[in-house]
Design an enzyme around this catalytic site. Structure first.
Site, PDB file in Angstrom:
ATOM      1  N   TRP A   1      53.902 -11.735  -5.704  1.00 47.69           N
ATOM      2  CA  TRP A   1      54.189 -11.947  -4.733  1.00 47.69           C
ATOM      3  C   TRP A   1      55.677 -12.088  -3.714  1.00 47.69           C
ATOM      4  CZ3 TRP A   1      58.740 -15.080  -5.550  1.00 47.69           C
ATOM      5  CH2 TRP A   1      59.149 -15.319  -7.239  1.00 47.69           C
TER       6      TRP A   1
ATOM      7  N   GLU B   1      56.600  -1.012 -12.881  1.00 53.73           N
ATOM      8  CA  GLU B   1      58.444  -1.092 -12.561  1.00 53.73           C
ATOM      9  C   GLU B   1      58.291  -2.908 -12.491  1.00 53.73           C
ATOM     10  OE1 GLU B   1      60.463  -2.839  -8.843  1.00 53.73           O
ATOM     11  OE2 GLU B   1      60.329  -0.959  -8.096  1.00 53.73           O
TER      12      GLU B   1
ATOM     13  N   CYS C   1      63.513  -8.720  -8.269  1.00 58.05           N
ATOM     14  CA  CYS C   1      63.753  -7.441  -9.492  1.00 58.05           C
ATOM     15  C   CYS C   1      64.791  -6.391 -10.038  1.00 58.05           C
ATOM     16  CB  CYS C   1      61.819  -6.253  -9.917  1.00 58.05           C
ATOM     17  SG  CYS C   1      61.863  -5.476  -8.196  1.00 58.05           S
TER      18      CYS C   1
END
Length: 531
Positions: free
Chosen positions: A171, A268, A302
């Site tokens: 998200w 990932e 991330c």
């Protein structure tokens, strides 16, 4: 050049005054979800905590049906060729740019980002469409290669689309991450079944709508929704190739499932990214760079840094400047705001951030800036937080917080900074701030990460669509973007033909006659340095 894009039938944008989606547009978009269960899930708006829409939920049977229809559509799409796929993706690029305000609105209302950070996603999605449209033919075209026996064997390599890709995206960067995984799959000739995270499904559905308006067959890209444990597994159990972005724990499970089926998977995963501040920086400038890197999207990225290592010679000046910068950030999650940062996206994110903060404070950490939940600004609003005195027994020391908390530590020199940065299980992204790019490059070369950004937090590598992006260690396998991102969706096939004037040996006598000439050939190729 692609044909001009017809915007006459563009769907209605979200309501400009409130940021709420237009009901008719929302109903049409919901129809694009492959879902027959009749069940829905309430999606909340991060800015208000109030219901945003009711998202239809898919079933495992819906996933099976999506794969069946996508496989059929893939056959014609693969045969259509590079030129046709290029035309569709370039039209999609133009539509993304033309509908940028609509996409910006969607990113903001689903994730709670600031306008600038939402625009990053639009830019990235358009760039992904353009790069893959233009690069696919040159990267994946059939090519002749040196054979083991020139004049005897002709060897060529061609690339075959793997079939239907299973794409699972989170998200936090819904538009850009979907584009970076879906665009190369389509450019390579694959179909896509994507499991969208419920919190940001509208972005993915609207991106799909832009592709369909650009000429993509509707069945070629199917979107399903639902719990990861059921719908996500149904996707990975049927996919010919898997592209996953998410947590390391889930990535391990997907890798194990992919290994059982012997299908490739690019993963990932998580990161605990370091930011190194060398002692030759301008403290004020470095502080601005660090603050944006760490708190863009409220740290829910991330590749965002969560740990800062500043060299002692500049530690006091940099820390003071960073605290001032953080305290000056304007927090405003409202859809029409012009603030510097938005909000955490959900109650679960707020709980995780507060949990890491409470644990650190109970064990002796010091808050240098932030550390306060701001319900007066929004239900999940949280002040960007900088901690000192973080120790290994704290959850935020080595675990990914994924939101708003950054720890700062002092180191003595380049070597200590590199050792501290390389410690831990993750290796996704790193940042080096320095007044000398050559010095920063030397430090960057010693870091064990998939990407390093110099004097920039993440946008340098993240926006370089022609360059590979991924992680090392527990941060993942494989790469998205660049030629690597395209090649993950194809199988390489070697086709060799014996069509020269000399036939390969087929008997013991022929082998004896050709052994010495073949040795001479090996020596000649070595002398000529032929591969």
């Amino acid at each position: 050049m692609s044909a001009p894009v017809d915007l006459a039938h563009a769907p209605a944008a979200p309501t400009r005054s409130t940021g709420a989606p237009d009901p008719q547009w929302l109903a049409e978009l919901h129809d694009d979800v492959v879902a027959t269960s009749g069940e829905t899930r309430t999606v909340l708006a991060p800015a208000t905590g109030e219901p945003l829409h009711e998202l239809p939920l898919s079933t495992p049977d819906d996933v099976a049906d999506a794969f069946a229809r996508t496989r059929l559509a893939h056959l014609a799409w693969a045969r259509a060729g590079f030129a046709h796929r290029r035309k569709v993706l370039l039209r999609a690029h133009d539509l993304i740019v033309a509908r940028r305000e609509q996409f910006i609105d969607l990113v903001r209302i689903e994730t709670g980002k600031s306008r600038g950070q939402a625009f990053e996603e639009v830019y990235q999605a358009a760039a992904a469409a353009r790069y893959n449209a233009l690069a696919a033919r040159s990267v994946l075209r059939s090519r002749r290669v040196h054979s083991g026996a020139p004049t005897v064997i002709d060897a060529r390599v061609r690339y075959r689309p793997r079939g239907v890709a299973g794409v699972i995206t989170p998200w936090n960067f819904p538009l850009s991450l979907a584009a970076m995984d879906v665009m190369p799959a389509l450019a390579a000739g694959c179909g896509v079944v994507q499991k969208a995270d419920e919190q940001a499904a509208l972005n993915i559905l609207e991106l799909r709508r832009a592709l369909v308006d650009a000429g993509l067959p509707g069945d070629l890209w199917a979107v399903v929704t639902g719990d990861g444990a059921t719908i996500g597994e149904a996707v990975t159990d049927r996919a010919d190739v898997i592209a996953f972005t998410g947590s390391t724990a889930t990535g391990r499970r997907i890798a194990a499932k992919a290994a059982e089926r012997l299908v490739p998977a690019s993963l990932e995963l998580g990161g605990k990214n370091p930011l190194i501040v060398l002692d030759d920086v301008d403290p004020e400038r470095a502080a601005r760079q660090a603050a944006y890197a760490c708190y863009s999207s409220m740290g829910q990225l991330c590749v965002s840094p969560e740990r800062i290592y500043v060299q002692r010679g500049v530690a006091d000046a940099f820390t003071e400047a960073l605290v001032r910068t953080i305290e000056g950030l304007v927090i405003d999650p409202s859809p029409r705001s012009t603030g510097d940062v938005g909000t955490l996206t959900s109650h679960a994110q707020l709980d995780r951030v507060r949990g890491h903060l409470d644990d650190a404070l109970a064990k002796g950490a010091t808050v240098l800036a932030g550390g306060v939940h701001r319900p007066d600004l929004g239900p999940y609003a949280f002040e960007p937080t900088l901690l000192a005195d973080v120790s290994p027994d704290m959850a935020c020391f080595a675990e990914e917080t994924f939101g708003a908390i950054v720890a700062i530590s002092v180191v003595d020199d380049d070597d200590e900074a590199v050792l501290a940065a390389n410690a831990g299980d993750y290796g996704l992204n790193a940042v080096v701030l320095s007044g000398s790019v050559p010095r920063a490059r030397r430090v960057a070369a010693a870091l064990e990460t998939g990407s390093v950004n110099i004097n920039e937090g993440y946008r340098g590598s993240f926006s370089s669509i022609a360059a590979p992006m991924g992680g090392s260690k527990q941060s993942g396998l494989g790469r998205r973007n660049g030629p690597d991102g395209l090649k993950r969706y194809v199988e390489s096939v070697t086709i060799a033909a014996a069509n020269g004037p000399i036939a390969p040996p087929n008997s013991a006598r022929e082998w004896r006659r050709l052994e010495q000439p073949m040795l001479l050939l090996l020596r000649a190729q070595r002398a000529l340095r032929r591969r």
